[in-house]
Motif scaffolding. Structure first.
Motif, PDB file in Angstrom:
ATOM      1  N   GLY A 135      -6.488   2.056   2.458  1.00  0.00           N
ATOM      2  CA  GLY A 135      -5.113   1.510   2.466  1.00  0.00           C
ATOM      3  C   GLY A 135      -4.330   1.857   3.733  1.00  0.00           C
ATOM      4  N   ASN A 141       0.817  -1.210   0.000  1.00  0.00           N
ATOM      5  CA  ASN A 141       0.000   0.000   0.000  1.00  0.00           C
ATOM      6  C   ASN A 141       0.852   1.262   0.000  1.00  0.00           C
ATOM      7  OD1 ASN A 141      -2.542   1.433   0.186  1.00  0.00           O
ATOM      8  ND2 ASN A 141      -1.779   1.998   2.205  1.00  0.00           N
ATOM      9  N   LYS A 195      -8.107  10.482  -4.133  1.00  0.00           N
ATOM     10  CA  LYS A 195      -8.185   9.910  -5.479  1.00  0.00           C
ATOM     11  C   LYS A 195      -9.631   9.924  -5.973  1.00  0.00           C
ATOM     12  CE  LYS A 195      -4.109   7.539  -4.236  1.00  0.00           C
ATOM     13  NZ  LYS A 195      -3.551   6.390  -3.548  1.00  0.00           N
ATOM     14  N   ASN A 241       0.946   3.871  -3.053  1.00  0.00           N
ATOM     15  CA  ASN A 241       0.599   5.292  -2.812  1.00  0.00           C
ATOM     16  C   ASN A 241       1.680   6.194  -3.387  1.00  0.00           C
ATOM     17  OD1 ASN A 241      -1.740   4.708  -1.493  1.00  0.00           O
ATOM     18  ND2 ASN A 241      -0.974   5.147   0.579  1.00  0.00           N
TER      19      ASN A 241
HETATM   20 MG    MG Z   1      -3.561   3.434  -0.939  1.00  0.00          MG
END
Ligand code: MG
Ligand code: ATP
Length: 631
Positions: A594, A530, A585, A534
């Motif tokens: 996440g 994650n 996002k 990211n």
């Molecule tokens: Mg994420």
């Protein structure tokens, strides 16, 4: 501090005093010795002058016409009378006339004895051979003295007085005498030798020379009733003329010189300068030999200064010096204790202040009374206390925030778990029935499209719910001994092939021989995935992700640092990124779960996650796991 400075002062003081008194002592004694050496020179000069005087008188007498005439005419009758007058006038002890062969013609002191030859006498034979006036101290034997007069022999005769330290001797009496004797030739008108005239002064019991030395050199000064300076003439080692007094006030005739001086002066013929016990007092004394015509040592010339005076002088000077040294020491002690107090007081204040601060009272301040280095130190201490307080407050605030954040996340977790649980079953039913309905629907059926949408959205919901359940999962991770570097390598091998990573360089700096940590490999891989994803999503176009593993500074945990060159996170968002469903996002791309899930996993591993970001430049995540033994 006071004690050590006092010790230094006292030690220095004592050493200075000791050395000082020593120097004073030896200095004064050396000065006294120098003086007595000079005095001995003066005494020798007086003694020599006395001889010269005698010689001149004899020489001048020998030149008188009536003597020549009488000798030439062989008319001795008148001459006897005239010479006797001269002897008296010049206070000679003896005055004797011989013919040119040394036979005695007239013995003025004892006219009855004449006709004997004095040619063997050293002085007479020297005058006869040299035809010159001669003077010397000589030893005259008792029988010769007796010829000159029984009284003279008696004057010369001295009984020995037992003297401690003197060289032991069997003799008890000295019958010979020491005489200053001078002779001069008598020449006729044609220059031929007619005879000689000799005169003498017996030194035994004659105090003229020694008293003259005392009067001239020491001016007869007395110290505590005693003569400060004394002089003596010794015949051999026997005092025959002296002004050293015995206890009963008589002159110390008959006492003898110490054996030590005897050896040095009479045997070796060297001068002797040192302190000496003379009769009954200590003197700084100087001795030197007296020699006769043949240069043989026949006696000693001595001068001495009473040591007591110098000792008193030394003691007095030492006492004054000691007084000054003591006063100096006391003054130094007072000054140093004042100084020490001046320094110690502010230092004590500093100690009190540091105790206060240690007890948590960071508002306490040191007051500086003077403007000096200590005041500067106090100021620095105060500044330090201020910054400690400031840091304390910031720490408190941060901890508060952290507590609030974890509380909020925990509440959110509970809420999410409840909601997810409740939604999970109906969602399951929706999925199942939508699939059943799909199976029963013909492909060309227009409702089929809608049913497919229902199934897809329901699947998406299912995924979200699983994420929520992951985040809120209460169960403990299934831990085992694991190597963080290995997990990272595995994660990267899965990710690197994905299209997202085409323009991204991944740099790894894995710490060598890192200890193992206890972790659930699957969950940790999920966390790493994650964070790296990211980063990749934050990088637009080209960029770098750097992964570093190492031991934490504390030595109690492993640190994994992820740094990217992405867009960074704004200050406001930084507080929210661990919240579930927080995402920047677009809808459908990110769920915002996440980091929330990662946070939960790390927390259950008793680890921590920290983020630093500068918007526009990049972000750094630091994950820490405790070592096996620390868990
Ligand atoms: Mg994420
Ligand atoms: N490396 C990063 N650089 C910039 N922003 C980041 C970075 N990591 C996380 N973020 C921010 O934190 C938000 C939350 O991240 P998180 O991983 O929790 O959710 P997500 O990535 O948006 O969605 P998901 O992970 O569920 O797909 C992101 O939307 C993003 O704004």
């Amino acid at each position: 501090m006071i004690i050590s400075s006092l010790t230094v002062i006292i030690i220095c003081g004592l050493v200075a005093t000791l050395v000082g008194t020593r120097l004073i002592g030896t200095g004064i004694i050396r000065q006294a010795q120098d003086k007595v050496r000079i005095d001995l020179n003066s005494a020798r000069e007086i003694y020599r002058q006395e001889g010269e005087d005698l010689k001149d008188k004899v020489r001048l007498s020998a030149l008188r016409f009536f003597i020549k005439d009488a000798l030439l005419k062989n008319d001795l009758g008148v001459l006897t009378e005239e010479l006797a007058k001269i002897r008296k006038a010049e206070s000679f002890d003896i005055l004797t006339l011989t013919d040119s062969s040394g036979r005695v013609l007239i013995r003025t002191r004892n006219p009855l004895v004449s006709g004997d030859s004095q040619a063997n006498d050293d002085l007479v034979s020297r005058v006869l051979s040299s035809e010159q006036a001669v003077v010397a101290a000589v030893i005259v034997q008792a029988e010769e003295l007796r010829k000159e007069g029984a009284d003279l022999a008696e004057q010369a005769c001295i009984d020995f007085i037992p003297t401690p330290k003197a060289k032991p001797t069997q003799e008890v009496r000295q019958t010979s005498g020491m005489m200053m004797k001078a002779g001069a030739p008598i020449h006729g008108y044609d220059g031929s030798l007619l005879g000689i005239l000799y005169a003498g002064k017996l030194i035994n019991r004659n105090y003229k020379i020694v008293d003259k030395v005392k009067d001239t050199v020491y001016q007869a000064v007395k110290y505590k009733g005693k003569d400060i300076g004394t002089a003596t003439i010794f015949q051999g080692d026997l005092r025959i003329s002296t002004n050293v007094m015995r206890q009963d006030g008589t002159r110390a005739i008959g006492t003898r010189v110490s054996e030590e001086v005897y050896e040095q002066v009479l045997v070796k013929g060297l001068p002797w300068i040192d302190r000496a016990f003379v009769v009954n007092n200590w003197y700084i004394a100087a001795y030197e030999p007296i020699r006769d015509l043949k240069d043989e040592i026949i006696g000693i010339l001595y001068v001495g200064i009473l040591e007591e005076k110098f000792m008193d002088m030394r003691n007095k000077t030492t006492a004054i010096f000691l007084g000054i040294a003591l006063a100096g020491m006391i003054l130094a002690l007072i000054v140093s204790s004042f100084l020490a107090k001046g320094i110690l007081k502010p230092i004590r204040q500093l100690i009190i202040a540091s105790h206060q601060w240690a007890d948590g009272n960071l508002d306490y301040r040191v007051e500086a009374t003077q403007r000096d280095e200590i005041a500067e130190l106090a100021e620095t201490f105060n500044i330090m206390a201020s910054s400690l307080k400031e840091r304390d407050e910031r720490l408190k605030e941060y901890t508060q925030q952290q507590i609030m954040k974890s509380e909020r996340l925990a509440t959110l977790g509970q809420l999410a778990a409840g909601v997810a649980h409740e939604i999970n079953n109906p969602l399951g039913a929706i999925l199942m029935y939508s699939h059943l309905s799909l199976e029963e629907t013909q492909i060309e059926d227009p409702r089929r499209k809608n049913l497919e949408k229902v199934a897809a959205e329901a699947t998406r919901c299912k995924n979200i719910v699983r994420g929520l359940l992951d985040f809120a999962r209460q169960s403990e991770p299934n831990v085992e001994e694991a190597d963080v570097n290995e997990i990272l390598k595995r994660t990267l091998s899965v990710l690197q092939n994905q299209a997202q990573f085409q323009n991204i360089t991944i740099i790894t700096k894995f710490g060598a021989s890192l200890p193992k940590a206890m972790m659930d490999c699957g969950q940790i891989q999920q966390v790493f995935t994650n964070i790296i994803l990211n980063s990749a999503e934050a990088i637009e176009g080209q960029g770098e992700v750097t992964i570093v593993t190492r031991m934490a500074e504390s030595g109690r945990s492993i640190e994994i640092e992820f740094t990217d060159t992405g867009c960074g996170i704004s200050r406001d968002n930084l507080e929210k990124i661990f919240d579930p469903f927080f995402t920047t996002k677009e809808v459908g791309r990110g769920t915002g779960l996440g980091l929330a899930v990662s946070y939960g996993i790390i927390a259950r591993h008793k680890g921590s996650i920290e983020v630093n970001s500068s918007p526009g430049k990049g972000t750094t995540f630091i994950v820490r796991f405790p070592l096996k033994e620390e868990v």
